[in-house]
Scaffold this active site. Sequence first.
Site, mmCIF file in Angstrom:
data_model
loop_
_atom_site.group_PDB
_atom_site.id
_atom_site.type_symbol
_atom_site.label_atom_id
_atom_site.label_comp_id
_atom_site.label_asym_id
_atom_site.label_seq_id
_atom_site.Cartn_x
_atom_site.Cartn_y
_atom_site.Cartn_z
ATOM 1 N N ASP A 151 0.838 -1.198 0.000
ATOM 2 C CA ASP A 151 0.000 0.000 0.000
ATOM 3 C C ASP A 151 0.881 1.260 0.000
ATOM 4 O O ASP A 151 2.042 1.214 0.427
ATOM 5 C CB ASP A 151 -0.900 0.035 1.239
ATOM 6 C CG ASP A 151 -1.859 -1.145 1.268
ATOM 7 O OD1 ASP A 151 -2.164 -1.687 0.190
ATOM 8 O OD2 ASP A 151 -2.284 -1.509 2.380
HETATM 9 N N1 URA Z 1 -1.306 -6.020 3.744
HETATM 10 C C1 URA Z 1 -1.784 -4.756 3.794
HETATM 11 O O1 URA Z 1 -2.823 -4.490 4.403
HETATM 12 N N2 URA Z 1 -1.086 -3.798 3.170
HETATM 13 C C2 URA Z 1 0.074 -4.014 2.517
HETATM 14 O O2 URA Z 1 0.677 -3.088 1.988
HETATM 15 C C3 URA Z 1 0.558 -5.340 2.480
HETATM 16 C C4 URA Z 1 -0.149 -6.317 3.110
#
Ligand code: URA
Length: 238
Positions: A105
Amino acid sequence: MFIMRLDKFLCETTALSRSEAKKAIKNGEIKVNDYVVNKAELNINEKADSIIFNGRSLRYEQYVYFMLYKPKDCVSATNDNVSKTVIDVLNEKDYKDLFPVGRLDKDTTGLLLITNDGDLSHRLLSPKKLVYKTYRATCDKDITKKMCDMLEEGVDIGDETNTAPARILSFDKNVIEISITEGRFHEVKRMLHAVGNEVVELERLSMGTLELDKSLKPGEHRRLSDEEVKKLNELVGR
Ligand code: URA
């Protein structure tokens, strides 16, 4: 086959387009075995000949592998009209076909493998290979044993099926280290939400055998060692 046209070799090893490569050759910017050459169609042996471009020795590598300590505020994509991408952060201009292996993310930090090796990427991301990705999540509430038990069972995050069982490596106050094999959208955040907690910071520590190099700072990167590449290949059966 190690024989290749000089202009093609330049395209493969630098960010030059074919026409820019031809121009650089015409302008006498390339030396082959210490001699300036100006024939774009010259066949060179990419393994045996020394090719120098503006004083820099060029080496042909089919695949390259970088570990980026992804900082916040960049997206795990190759192009984006709005945000900086992880490829912009990496800033390795000599390689054209780089992409991140999977996505973190925008606000997640930590280990991101960036390569041009599509087959390795495909295998690492294949749900069948069960490659564990480990995250350190800082939450807004303390982690309980009950939450860990639920995460280790697999939880309902609103998808068709529950998540695969996670492994909890440790938990202390509001920080948990959790390994998962899947790569669903916002998976770790949604898993913690499903057990009554909220992630406020998320960092990826490892992917399979590859661990985030603690000497890197957010935004920094380095090449993988041969040993690290070998271990990843072994992990996914190559
Ligand atoms: N899980 C998440 O919620 N975000 C990420 O960036 C990776 C795994």
